[in-house]
Design a protein around this motif. Sequence first.
Motif, PDB file in Angstrom:
ATOM      1  N   VAL A   4      27.848  49.526  43.562  1.00  0.00           N
ATOM      2  CA  VAL A   4      27.154  49.368  42.292  1.00  0.00           C
ATOM      3  C   VAL A   4      27.074  47.893  41.913  1.00  0.00           C
ATOM      4  CG1 VAL A   4      27.701  51.622  41.294  1.00  0.00           C
ATOM      5  CG2 VAL A   4      29.329  49.742  41.066  1.00  0.00           C
ATOM      6  N   ASN A   5      26.022  47.554  41.174  1.00  0.00           N
ATOM      7  CA  ASN A   5      25.899  46.229  40.574  1.00  0.00           C
ATOM      8  C   ASN A   5      26.379  46.327  39.128  1.00  0.00           C
ATOM      9  OD1 ASN A   5      24.570  44.768  42.759  1.00  0.00           O
ATOM     10  ND2 ASN A   5      22.826  46.092  42.353  1.00  0.00           N
ATOM     11  N   VAL A   6      27.385  45.563  38.775  1.00  0.00           N
ATOM     12  CA  VAL A   6      27.926  45.589  37.417  1.00  0.00           C
ATOM     13  C   VAL A   6      28.113  44.165  36.914  1.00  0.00           C
ATOM     14  CG1 VAL A   6      29.101  47.812  37.713  1.00  0.00           C
ATOM     15  CG2 VAL A   6      30.310  45.693  38.251  1.00  0.00           C
ATOM     16  N   PHE A   7      28.186  44.044  35.595  1.00  0.00           N
ATOM     17  CA  PHE A   7      28.535  42.769  34.981  1.00  0.00           C
ATOM     18  C   PHE A   7      30.051  42.720  34.794  1.00  0.00           C
ATOM     19  CE2 PHE A   7      24.178  43.550  33.518  1.00  0.00           C
ATOM     20  CZ  PHE A   7      23.576  42.366  33.908  1.00  0.00           C
ATOM     21  N   VAL A   8      30.610  41.534  34.978  1.00  0.00           N
ATOM     22  CA  VAL A   8      32.035  41.311  34.756  1.00  0.00           C
ATOM     23  C   VAL A   8      32.162  40.289  33.634  1.00  0.00           C
ATOM     24  CG1 VAL A   8      34.196  40.425  35.716  1.00  0.00           C
ATOM     25  CG2 VAL A   8      32.677  41.831  37.128  1.00  0.00           C
ATOM     26  N   THR A   9      32.904  40.661  32.572  1.00  0.00           N
ATOM     27  CA  THR A   9      33.091  39.739  31.451  1.00  0.00           C
ATOM     28  C   THR A   9      34.573  39.520  31.199  1.00  0.00           C
ATOM     29  OG1 THR A   9      33.125  41.456  29.731  1.00  0.00           O
ATOM     30  CG2 THR A   9      30.980  40.600  30.386  1.00  0.00           C
ATOM     31  N   SER A  10      34.893  38.306  30.771  1.00  0.00           N
ATOM     32  CA  SER A  10      36.250  37.951  30.378  1.00  0.00           C
ATOM     33  C   SER A  10      36.134  36.911  29.283  1.00  0.00           C
ATOM     34  CB  SER A  10      37.028  37.400  31.582  1.00  0.00           C
ATOM     35  OG  SER A  10      36.610  36.091  31.891  1.00  0.00           O
ATOM     36  N   PRO A  11      37.238  36.470  28.675  1.00  0.00           N
ATOM     37  CA  PRO A  11      37.127  35.459  27.609  1.00  0.00           C
ATOM     38  C   PRO A  11      36.406  34.192  28.033  1.00  0.00           C
ATOM     39  CG  PRO A  11      39.295  36.466  27.538  1.00  0.00           C
ATOM     40  CD  PRO A  11      38.621  37.001  28.770  1.00  0.00           C
ATOM     41  N   ASP A  12      36.426  33.843  29.326  1.00  0.00           N
ATOM     42  CA  ASP A  12      35.828  32.576  29.774  1.00  0.00           C
ATOM     43  C   ASP A  12      34.664  32.745  30.740  1.00  0.00           C
ATOM     44  OD1 ASP A  12      37.460  30.798  28.349  1.00  0.00           O
ATOM     45  OD2 ASP A  12      39.066  31.024  29.809  1.00  0.00           O
ATOM     46  N   THR A  13      34.388  33.957  31.219  1.00  0.00           N
ATOM     47  CA  THR A  13      33.383  34.114  32.263  1.00  0.00           C
ATOM     48  C   THR A  13      32.461  35.295  31.988  1.00  0.00           C
ATOM     49  OG1 THR A  13      34.744  35.591  33.648  1.00  0.00           O
ATOM     50  CG2 THR A  13      34.994  33.211  33.981  1.00  0.00           C
ATOM     51  N   ARG A  14      31.295  35.237  32.607  1.00  0.00           N
ATOM     52  CA  ARG A  14      30.380  36.384  32.649  1.00  0.00           C
ATOM     53  C   ARG A  14      29.557  36.255  33.910  1.00  0.00           C
ATOM     54  NH1 ARG A  14      25.567  37.575  28.375  1.00  0.00           N
ATOM     55  NH2 ARG A  14      24.614  35.883  29.559  1.00  0.00           N
ATOM     56  N   SER A  15      29.506  37.307  34.726  1.00  0.00           N
ATOM     57  CA  SER A  15      28.754  37.242  35.968  1.00  0.00           C
ATOM     58  C   SER A  15      28.318  38.647  36.370  1.00  0.00           C
ATOM     59  CB  SER A  15      29.605  36.622  37.089  1.00  0.00           C
ATOM     60  OG  SER A  15      30.775  37.374  37.319  1.00  0.00           O
ATOM     61  N   GLU A  16      27.393  38.693  37.326  1.00  0.00           N
ATOM     62  CA  GLU A  16      26.931  39.967  37.876  1.00  0.00           C
ATOM     63  C   GLU A  16      27.489  40.107  39.284  1.00  0.00           C
ATOM     64  OE1 GLU A  16      22.722  42.133  39.165  1.00  0.00           O
ATOM     65  OE2 GLU A  16      22.706  40.573  37.610  1.00  0.00           O
ATOM     66  N   ARG A  17      28.088  41.256  39.596  1.00  0.00           N
ATOM     67  CA  ARG A  17      28.751  41.457  40.884  1.00  0.00           C
ATOM     68  C   ARG A  17      28.362  42.814  41.469  1.00  0.00           C
ATOM     69  NH1 ARG A  17      31.264  36.633  42.543  1.00  0.00           N
ATOM     70  NH2 ARG A  17      31.376  35.457  40.606  1.00  0.00           N
ATOM     71  N   ARG A  18      28.616  42.935  42.793  1.00  0.00           N
ATOM     72  CA  ARG A  18      28.384  44.198  43.486  1.00  0.00           C
ATOM     73  C   ARG A  18      29.711  44.636  44.111  1.00  0.00           C
ATOM     74  NH1 ARG A  18      24.157  47.186  45.123  1.00  0.00           N
ATOM     75  NH2 ARG A  18      24.287  48.373  47.065  1.00  0.00           N
ATOM     76  N   PHE A  19      30.155  45.835  43.782  1.00  0.00           N
ATOM     77  CA  PHE A  19      31.438  46.335  44.271  1.00  0.00           C
ATOM     78  C   PHE A  19      31.255  47.675  44.983  1.00  0.00           C
ATOM     79  CE2 PHE A  19      32.945  43.873  40.467  1.00  0.00           C
ATOM     80  CZ  PHE A  19      33.629  42.897  41.184  1.00  0.00           C
ATOM     81  N   ASP A  20      32.055  47.876  46.023  1.00  0.00           N
ATOM     82  CA  ASP A  20      32.102  49.146  46.735  1.00  0.00           C
ATOM     83  C   ASP A  20      32.803  50.169  45.849  1.00  0.00           C
ATOM     84  OD1 ASP A  20      32.869  51.306  48.500  1.00  0.00           O
ATOM     85  OD2 ASP A  20      32.445  49.963  50.170  1.00  0.00           O
ATOM     86  N   LEU A  21      32.224  51.342  45.726  1.00  0.00           N
ATOM     87  CA  LEU A  21      32.799  52.383  44.870  1.00  0.00           C
ATOM     88  C   LEU A  21      34.099  52.955  45.430  1.00  0.00           C
ATOM     89  CD1 LEU A  21      29.553  54.271  43.807  1.00  0.00           C
ATOM     90  CD2 LEU A  21      31.052  52.931  42.330  1.00  0.00           C
ATOM     91  N   HIS A  22      34.385  52.658  46.713  1.00  0.00           N
ATOM     92  CA  HIS A  22      35.580  53.224  47.326  1.00  0.00           C
ATOM     93  C   HIS A  22      36.811  52.341  47.169  1.00  0.00           C
ATOM     94  CE1 HIS A  22      32.204  55.205  49.537  1.00  0.00           C
ATOM     95  NE2 HIS A  22      32.951  56.270  49.331  1.00  0.00           N
ATOM     96  N   ILE A  23      36.645  51.100  46.691  1.00  0.00           N
ATOM     97  CA  ILE A  23      37.834  50.270  46.521  1.00  0.00           C
ATOM     98  C   ILE A  23      38.661  50.795  45.355  1.00  0.00           C
ATOM     99  CG2 ILE A  23      36.665  48.217  47.400  1.00  0.00           C
ATOM    100  CD1 ILE A  23      36.621  47.141  44.546  1.00  0.00           C
ATOM    101  N   THR A  24      39.963  50.612  45.456  1.00  0.00           N
ATOM    102  CA  THR A  24      40.842  51.077  44.388  1.00  0.00           C
ATOM    103  C   THR A  24      40.832  50.081  43.230  1.00  0.00           C
ATOM    104  OG1 THR A  24      42.797  49.946  45.252  1.00  0.00           O
ATOM    105  CG2 THR A  24      42.341  52.180  46.092  1.00  0.00           C
ATOM    106  N   ILE A  25      41.307  50.534  42.090  1.00  0.00           N
ATOM    107  CA  ILE A  25      41.390  49.647  40.927  1.00  0.00           C
ATOM    108  C   ILE A  25      42.325  48.483  41.231  1.00  0.00           C
ATOM    109  CG2 ILE A  25      42.032  49.482  38.499  1.00  0.00           C
ATOM    110  CD1 ILE A  25      39.442  51.049  39.121  1.00  0.00           C
ATOM    111  N   GLU A  26      43.374  48.720  42.013  1.00  0.00           N
ATOM    112  CA  GLU A  26      44.292  47.648  42.393  1.00  0.00           C
ATOM    113  C   GLU A  26      43.557  46.581  43.226  1.00  0.00           C
ATOM    114  OE1 GLU A  26      48.767  47.095  44.282  1.00  0.00           O
ATOM    115  OE2 GLU A  26      47.606  48.885  44.775  1.00  0.00           O
ATOM    116  N   GLN A  27      42.755  47.024  44.184  1.00  0.00           N
ATOM    117  CA  GLN A  27      41.966  46.081  44.983  1.00  0.00           C
ATOM    118  C   GLN A  27      40.938  45.360  44.128  1.00  0.00           C
ATOM    119  OE1 GLN A  27      40.608  48.992  47.826  1.00  0.00           O
ATOM    120  NE2 GLN A  27      41.978  48.237  49.422  1.00  0.00           N
ATOM    121  N   LEU A  28      40.326  46.083  43.186  1.00  0.00           N
ATOM    122  CA  LEU A  28      39.347  45.485  42.288  1.00  0.00           C
ATOM    123  C   LEU A  28      39.978  44.366  41.465  1.00  0.00           C
ATOM    124  CD1 LEU A  28      36.556  45.478  40.883  1.00  0.00           C
ATOM    125  CD2 LEU A  28      37.468  47.201  39.313  1.00  0.00           C
ATOM    126  N   LYS A  29      41.196  44.579  40.997  1.00  0.00           N
ATOM    127  CA  LYS A  29      41.872  43.554  40.198  1.00  0.00           C
ATOM    128  C   LYS A  29      42.085  42.278  41.008  1.00  0.00           C
ATOM    129  CE  LYS A  29      44.319  46.526  36.891  1.00  0.00           C
ATOM    130  NZ  LYS A  29      45.641  47.000  36.426  1.00  0.00           N
TER     131      LYS A  29
END
Length: 234
Positions: A4-29
């Motif tokens: 999926v293509n998703v936006f990632v936001t944090s207090p200092d950043t904003r970007s558009e990313r593509r992530f595999d749906l099979h990765i775990t939340i731990e790997q995503l972090k």
Amino acid sequence: MSAVNVFVTSPDTRSERRFDLHITIEQLKGKLELITGIPVENQVLHLVNSLDDTRPIAALSEDSRPLGYYGVRDYQAIKVDDLNPATSFTGQLTDTSQVDKFELTEEEYSKRADTVLAYKQRMKMGRFAEKEANAAEEAKEVAIPVGSRCEIESNEAGLHKRGTVRFVGPTKFGTGGTWVGVEYDEPMGKNDGSVQGERYFTCAPKYGVFVRPEKVKVGDFPPEELDLDDDEEM
């Protein structure tokens, strides 16, 4: 659909990313730490519907679950909060309250001979340029749609400066003519969409840039993925 293509936001950043749906939340972090600068152990993740609608849909709290378990769809957003900003750089990149500033009044600045303003006056640049030259430049039509993906010409071999066109038109800075405002995927820019107090679009600090149309190539340029080695995904 495996990614999926998703936006990632944090207090200092904003970007558009593509992530595999099979990765775990731990790997995503682990991937998000490289993007946001927030350590894995400090991250709190929430899935929200969009950049404009930030009400949480789900808390991505189970490290062993795959990302796809939470029903993530294209162009939703993952909001990354920092549990302990004191141990990371969160907020420090945009906090200028502790920076000492050297200030001149407009009158003092205009009287100096060693300034950019004085140089432009001598060289007849910008608003001091001949009106005919500015008019000819402004008359050029630019076929660059706002919202299109693009790649910006770079002098560094192998460096792809990709982003989204956010503005096309004349500005109050520069030597007149048409400028293209781009929101980069990475913090490689010079501003947040505003220049000299005038706002042309909005993005995170260091993600915005203005370039001439000839430096912009419009096309199908997806955001660059961060490819991590297997031994970095634990």
